[in-house]
Structures are given as C-alpha cells and as structure tokens.
Design a protein around this motif. Structure first.
Motif, mmCIF file in Angstrom:
data_model
loop_
_atom_site.group_PDB
_atom_site.id
_atom_site.type_symbol
_atom_site.label_atom_id
_atom_site.label_comp_id
_atom_site.label_asym_id
_atom_site.label_seq_id
_atom_site.Cartn_x
_atom_site.Cartn_y
_atom_site.Cartn_z
ATOM 1 N N VAL A 176 0.849 -1.196 0.000
ATOM 2 C CA VAL A 176 0.000 0.000 0.000
ATOM 3 C C VAL A 176 0.879 1.239 0.000
ATOM 4 C CG1 VAL A 176 -1.791 1.286 1.226
ATOM 5 C CG2 VAL A 176 -1.850 -1.223 1.184
ATOM 6 N N VAL A 177 0.573 2.173 -0.904
ATOM 7 C CA VAL A 177 1.316 3.429 -1.016
ATOM 8 C C VAL A 177 0.322 4.579 -0.986
ATOM 9 C CG1 VAL A 177 3.187 2.377 -2.343
ATOM 10 C CG2 VAL A 177 1.229 3.351 -3.548
ATOM 11 N N ARG A 178 0.840 5.781 -0.840
ATOM 12 C CA ARG A 178 -0.023 6.961 -0.894
ATOM 13 C C ARG A 178 -0.032 7.518 -2.311
ATOM 14 N NH1 ARG A 178 -2.385 9.099 2.938
ATOM 15 N NH2 ARG A 178 -0.951 8.376 4.576
ATOM 16 N N GLY A 179 -1.218 7.757 -2.837
ATOM 17 C CA GLY A 179 -1.336 8.305 -4.176
ATOM 18 C C GLY A 179 -0.655 9.653 -4.295
ATOM 19 N N GLU A 180 0.124 9.837 -5.350
ATOM 20 C CA GLU A 180 0.904 11.069 -5.488
ATOM 21 C C GLU A 180 0.031 12.307 -5.628
ATOM 22 O OE1 GLU A 180 3.667 10.646 -8.647
ATOM 23 O OE2 GLU A 180 4.752 8.977 -7.723
ATOM 24 N N SER A 181 -1.067 12.214 -6.349
ATOM 25 C CA SER A 181 -1.893 13.402 -6.592
ATOM 26 C C SER A 181 -3.066 13.515 -5.625
ATOM 27 C CB SER A 181 -2.414 13.400 -8.030
ATOM 28 O OG SER A 181 -3.200 12.248 -8.267
ATOM 29 N N THR A 182 -3.586 12.368 -5.152
ATOM 30 C CA THR A 182 -4.773 12.397 -4.303
ATOM 31 C C THR A 182 -4.473 12.257 -2.822
ATOM 32 O OG1 THR A 182 -5.077 10.000 -4.419
ATOM 33 C CG2 THR A 182 -6.086 11.331 -6.182
ATOM 34 N N GLY A 183 -3.334 11.677 -2.490
ATOM 35 C CA GLY A 183 -3.034 11.415 -1.092
ATOM 36 C C GLY A 183 -3.738 10.193 -0.559
ATOM 37 N N ARG A 184 -4.516 9.497 -1.384
ATOM 38 C CA ARG A 184 -5.242 8.320 -0.932
ATOM 39 C C ARG A 184 -4.301 7.128 -0.745
ATOM 40 N NH1 ARG A 184 -9.699 8.507 -5.730
ATOM 41 N NH2 ARG A 184 -10.904 10.325 -5.023
ATOM 42 N N PRO A 185 -4.595 6.244 0.178
ATOM 43 C CA PRO A 185 -3.863 4.977 0.265
ATOM 44 C C PRO A 185 -4.329 4.065 -0.864
ATOM 45 C CG PRO A 185 -5.598 5.031 1.910
ATOM 46 C CD PRO A 185 -5.590 6.390 1.263
ATOM 47 N N LEU A 186 -3.404 3.547 -1.627
ATOM 48 C CA LEU A 186 -3.710 2.723 -2.799
ATOM 49 C C LEU A 186 -2.768 1.531 -2.869
ATOM 50 C CD1 LEU A 186 -3.978 5.626 -5.418
ATOM 51 C CD2 LEU A 186 -5.915 4.377 -4.426
ATOM 52 N N VAL A 187 -3.216 0.474 -3.496
ATOM 53 C CA VAL A 187 -2.353 -0.681 -3.738
ATOM 54 C C VAL A 187 -1.406 -0.344 -4.882
ATOM 55 C CG1 VAL A 187 -2.262 -3.081 -4.534
ATOM 56 C CG2 VAL A 187 -4.040 -2.358 -2.916
ATOM 57 N N ARG A 188 -0.108 -0.511 -4.641
ATOM 58 C CA ARG A 188 0.858 -0.309 -5.728
ATOM 59 C C ARG A 188 0.673 -1.440 -6.727
ATOM 60 N NH1 ARG A 188 6.454 -0.474 -3.569
ATOM 61 N NH2 ARG A 188 6.256 1.771 -3.227
ATOM 62 N N TRP A 189 0.289 -1.065 -7.945
ATOM 63 C CA TRP A 189 -0.045 -2.107 -8.905
ATOM 64 C C TRP A 189 1.188 -2.724 -9.550
ATOM 65 C CZ3 TRP A 189 -3.181 -5.657 -9.712
ATOM 66 C CH2 TRP A 189 -3.133 -6.383 -10.905
ATOM 67 N N THR A 190 1.198 -4.021 -9.557
ATOM 68 C CA THR A 190 2.154 -4.826 -10.306
ATOM 69 C C THR A 190 1.457 -6.136 -10.615
ATOM 70 O OG1 THR A 190 4.225 -6.085 -10.200
ATOM 71 C CG2 THR A 190 3.177 -5.532 -8.106
ATOM 72 N N PRO A 191 1.645 -6.719 -11.778
ATOM 73 C CA PRO A 191 0.973 -7.976 -12.093
ATOM 74 C C PRO A 191 1.247 -9.076 -11.075
ATOM 75 C CG PRO A 191 1.976 -7.041 -14.064
ATOM 76 C CD PRO A 191 2.444 -6.215 -12.922
ATOM 77 N N ALA A 192 2.400 -9.001 -10.397
ATOM 78 C CA ALA A 192 2.751 -10.024 -9.417
ATOM 79 C C ALA A 192 1.790 -10.054 -8.232
ATOM 80 C CB ALA A 192 4.183 -9.815 -8.926
ATOM 81 N N VAL A 193 0.968 -9.008 -8.061
ATOM 82 C CA VAL A 193 -0.044 -9.057 -7.010
ATOM 83 C C VAL A 193 -1.003 -10.211 -7.266
ATOM 84 C CG1 VAL A 193 -2.042 -7.837 -6.054
ATOM 85 C CG2 VAL A 193 0.096 -6.609 -6.419
ATOM 86 N N LEU A 194 -1.416 -10.389 -8.531
ATOM 87 C CA LEU A 194 -2.365 -11.447 -8.875
ATOM 88 C C LEU A 194 -1.733 -12.830 -8.795
ATOM 89 C CD1 LEU A 194 -4.237 -9.864 -11.908
ATOM 90 C CD2 LEU A 194 -4.900 -9.876 -9.498
#
Length: 544
Positions: free
Chosen positions: A138-156
């Motif tokens: 989980v990272v903080r969105g650069e423009s929104t400040g929201r907590p978001l999952v850092r996307w990488t195909p390896a998540v799936l």
C-alpha cells in the motif's frame, strides 16, 4: 457479482463474502479513501506522509474483497494504476477460469500485506483446487493522497510480469518427460533448477516428443507464447525428451548452489559441448547461469592471456612485470592488496596479477589493436559474441570494443564485458579441448539448427593456457589451489572477483576443468573467487 459463484476474503478482521452477499457491506471506500466525497472535500482532507497501519489494513481489505468478488473496476480504482489493474483483475477471472476464490491475508509488515489465494479453476466441467501465496504493498497516491495498492501484475500471481496473462485450456504443447543423456529421469521436484529450463524445452520440443496435450493453467506472455505451467487440471500423455544433462552432476550442482543465497553454476563436457548441469539459487525464476550478464572479473584473464599470445606480446614463460599499481588513461589500477611479484606470465596468471595484464596495452596500441584485440580473440577463438543455439534462450557473452581506461578494465574482466556461468564454463572447456564447441542441451539433429563456430586454438596457445590454468590450480601460490585441492587431475582453473557498483562485496567467480568436464560459477557478493564460487565448481567437477 455473478450469481452462483462463491468468492470471499477470510481471516483476521476480514469477513467471508459469499454468493448473494453484497460487496458494499465490506467497502471502506467512503470512510477511508474518500471515494464518494466531492473534490473540494478530498482536497481539504488530503493526507501526506507514509501510509498508516489503519490505511494499510483498510486498503488491502477493500482491494482483496473487490478482487475476490470479481469487481474488477472497483479493484482497479483501489490501485495506483486503475487503467492497467482493472482489466488485469478481469482477465484473471475470465482467462484463468477461476470459478471460486477465497483470499486470506497475513499480518502486515509495514505497508506490505501477504495473502494466500485458495481458488478453484474450472474448464469444460473439470475443476481443480489451486492455492498459492502473493503480497501487495500500500502506497499513498501522489496526486490524491489516498492509500492505494501499488499495482504490479505479481499481485495477482507472483510469476506474472507486465503484459502476461493467465490462461486455462488445452495446453499448446504436450507435456514432456525429460531424461538425462543416459535416460535417467529428471523430475522437477528433485532438480528444481531445471524447472525453467524444462519449461522452455517443452515449448520448443514438446510437439516433437510424441506426447498428447492435457488441460492446464499457464502464464501466457505478451506475445502469446505459453510460459510456466501453474496448474494441471487433466494430465496429458508426456513425450520423452532426451537432454545432455547428467543426473549425478546436476544433483551435485543443485546441492552446491544452495550454500549461498544467490549463486549459479553450469557444467560443459569439453570434448562434445554437451551441457551436463545448470543450477541456480534461487531455483525458480530467472536462469542466471544461462541468461546472466555480469562482469566476470579475472576469469577473463584466460582470454586476455590468449590474446597476448596471439599478438606476440608474451607467452607462458615470458618474464613480465607485476607492480602494485599501473596507470592507463588517467586511471590507476591495482592488484589485490597492492601485492607485487616477479617471474613469468604463468606466475602472473596463477597469482592473478592485474597489472601484468594491463601492461599489455602499450605494445598492442603500437599495433593499433589495443581496443579491439580482446573482443576479436574472444569471438574468433572462444565463440564469445557469436549466437549460440543451445536449445533454450541464452546470453552468449559480450566483449565490445573499448576505449580509454575502459580498455584496461576489460583486460581484467571489468568494464562493459558481460558473461554468465555457461559462457565461462565454455571458455574453460575450449582450453581443455583445444577448440570451441558450442554448448548445447538438445542435439542439433532434433531440429536441424546450426551451431556457432570458432577457429581452433593454435596448439602452442592451447598448451600454454592449460599450463597457466594448471599452475593456478596446483602451484603453491595459485589462487585456485585451495578450492581445487581435492579435484582429480588433469585439472586447471582461474579465480575472479568482479566489483559491481553499489555492492559492498565483489561477486565471486571461478572456472575450471577436470578430466572431460568444465564448470564455472558466480556467487553474488561472494568476495574472492576461491572462497565462494571455487567450492561450488569443485563440487561439480568431483561429481563428473
């Protein structure tokens, strides 16, 4: 969510979501991420700084629940790359034929949340359970400040890479039962380093081996090429594929690399070019032994010594200077611990004197070839720089034209020179055999491919190199002597250590031969060649 499909997130603070239960009951989008707030409110409440433990837990919960429920768009919006993530989550369900899924998160470590997927894959009435582990960050969105999952195909799935997808269906190639050169079976469970190699051989030769395809789940690359098989729903009929691997040598190689966190080794039969072993630790994933591209350090002095003999600069018995340091093109190079010695080129080779080899540059410059002579020698005598047709994808070594101080670095295996364990095993095999024979895993008559060629070593050069490698392996001051002490004669070796930017310790390299087997190894951050890579090579040679 489609009716009749069981999905869920279980464990910890997560609740089970089953068919007919609304996903929205577990959605924290409004409360945590501000997904329904107006733009002004979001801007006012925009957070900065590292994500909090609460944000990590809530974001992971939302994402995993959306994924499990088949809510691809919602899952995508909970990542920092929704344009890519949403379709990927949808493709997971459709392409892989996942008919049910439960996801169990583990305890977060900082912003990283591990989880286990227990899925059911179904294809044409045939179902099979499928369990594996992955993780998200989980990272903080650069423009929104929201907590978001850092996307990488390896998540799936941890083996997924950019552009790759999961597919379930009739396999594009039949399975193969790989055997060694004497017909001994090579089961993947016993020889884990062979898994990526055998996957590649199956894709290329499976149709020629006489088997029948089954139903499988596999990773399909961006260009449509099938990759690793992840699940077998119904087994096909395997065809038999004979390789050049030697089961005993392979077993020794597998055991040897496990002594180090990151190591690779390859073994080649000098008289034929047949590859007898390939092993990596970690065993899964990238095949460093065949596809690595790293500076080989002083193991390259085998080729540099051949170059010196080729151009008449020095021979095995020629007296050479070995000062503590030498300067070329405004850069100073030194020996290990700034040692100095006297004697001939054989002594300088055995003790791995850097400065003696760099001092070959001025006379080669007088001939106008100092920037190209090493690469020409590597290609014309050792096949390095030619395209090898091994049977699987390999990197075949690179010794590019150099300039300035880079030329001096290249003479001792640094600069822009790149090699891997297979390349350096082949270099030793060439010395032992007196000429280059391209390494191979599958005989060329199976598919009619052409092998790379090189000119035979002149007799005096071959004998001179064998003498120098013998001295390195047996002389009292030879840097390879300790590692090669228990290896049967005739034998020869060369140590190396390669300084790589950013690493506290040099990579350890070692190559050598004994009888009709040559091998080379690299141990990441292993230090001196004889300390780490040396024992790996010795163990492999003893098994031959």
């Amino acid at each position: 969510m489609r009716s009749g499909v069981k999905v869920g997130v279980v464990g910890g603070v997560f609740a089970v979501v089953a068919s007919g239960v609304a996903y929205g009951g577990y959605n924290l989008w409004n409360g945590i991420t501000g997904g329904s707030a107006d733009v002004g409110t979001r801007a006012a409440e925009r957070r900065t700084g590292p994500v909090t433990a609460e944000e990590v837990t809530a974001t992971a919960r939302d994402f995993l629940a959306a994924w499990a429920a088949g809510e691809a768009d919602r899952a995508g919006q909970l990542t920092n790359d929704p344009v890519t993530a949403g379709p990927a989550v949808a493709a997971y369900r459709e392409g892989a034929g996942v008919s049910a899924a439960e996801i169990t998160p583990g305890a977060p470590t900082g912003a990283v949340v591990p989880f286990t997927v227990k899925a059911t894959v179904t294809y044409e009435g045939v179902s099979k359970p499928w369990t594996y582990a992955s993780k998200l960050t989980v990272v903080r969105g650069e423009s929104t400040g929201r907590p978001l999952v850092r996307w990488t195909p390896a998540v799936l799935h941890p083996k997924l890479t950019a552009g790759a997808t999961l597919r379930t269906g009739e396999a594009k190639t039949p399975p193969v039962k790989a055997v060694d050169h004497e017909g001994v079976a090579l089961p993947p469970g016993k020889y884990p380093s062979l898994v990526p190699v055998l996957d590649a051989l199956r894709q290329r030769y499976g149709a020629k081996a006489g088997g029948e395809a089954g139903v499988e789940t596999w990773i399909e690359t961006a260009d449509g090429t099938p990759g690793s098989t992840l699940l077998v729903l119904s087994a096909g009929k395997p065809g038999e594929l004979r390789t050049t691997i030697d089961a005993d040598v392979q077993a020794a190689a597998e055991k040897a690399v496990k002594e180090f966190p990151s190591a690779a080794v390859a073994a080649v039969e000098p008289s034929t070019g047949a590859i007898r072993a390939v092993a990596n630790n970690p065993a899964s994933g990238f095949n460093t032994a065949f596809q690595g591209k790293q500076a080989p350090g002083s193991t390259m002095k085998i080729v540099t010594a051949a170059m010196m003999m080729r151009y008449g600069i020095a021979g095995p018995g020629t007296a050479v200077a070995c000062p503590p340091t030498v300067r070329w093109e405004e850069q100073t190079f030194q020996n290990l611990d700034r040692f100095t010695t006297s004697g001939d080129l054989t002594n300088a080779f055995a003790r791995s004197c850097n400065t003696a080899f760099i001092k070959a540059i001025p006379p080669l410059k007088d001939k106008g070839v100092h920037d190209t002579a090493l690469g020409d020698t590597a290609r014309e005598w050792f096949g390095i720089g030619e395209v090898w047709s091994v049977g699987v994808v390999t990197e075949d070594g690179s010794v590019p034209e150099s300039a300035g101080s880079e030329t001096a670095a290249s003479y001792i295996g640094q600069g822009r020179i790149t090699m891997n364990a297979l390349n350096m095993a082949s270099v030793s095999a060439t010395v032992k055999n007196g000429g280059f024979l391209q390494p191979y895993l599958v005989p060329k008559d199976v598919d009619g491919r052409e092998f790379a060629r090189a000119e035979p070593l002149p007799g005096a050069v071959a004998e001179g190199l064998r003498g120098m490698m013998r001295a390195a392996a047996t002389a009292p001051s030879g840097t390879a002597r300790e590692a090669m002490a228990g290896v049967p004669s005739p034998k020869g070796a060369k140590t190396g250590s390669a300084e790589v930017g950013g690493q506290a310790d040099a990579n350890s390299w070692f190559t050598g031969y004994s009888g009709d087997l040559a091998a080379a190894a690299v141990v990441q951050s292993g230090g001196h060649g004889g300390d780490a890579a040396g024992p790996v090579v010795a163990a492999v040679l003893k098994a031959g």
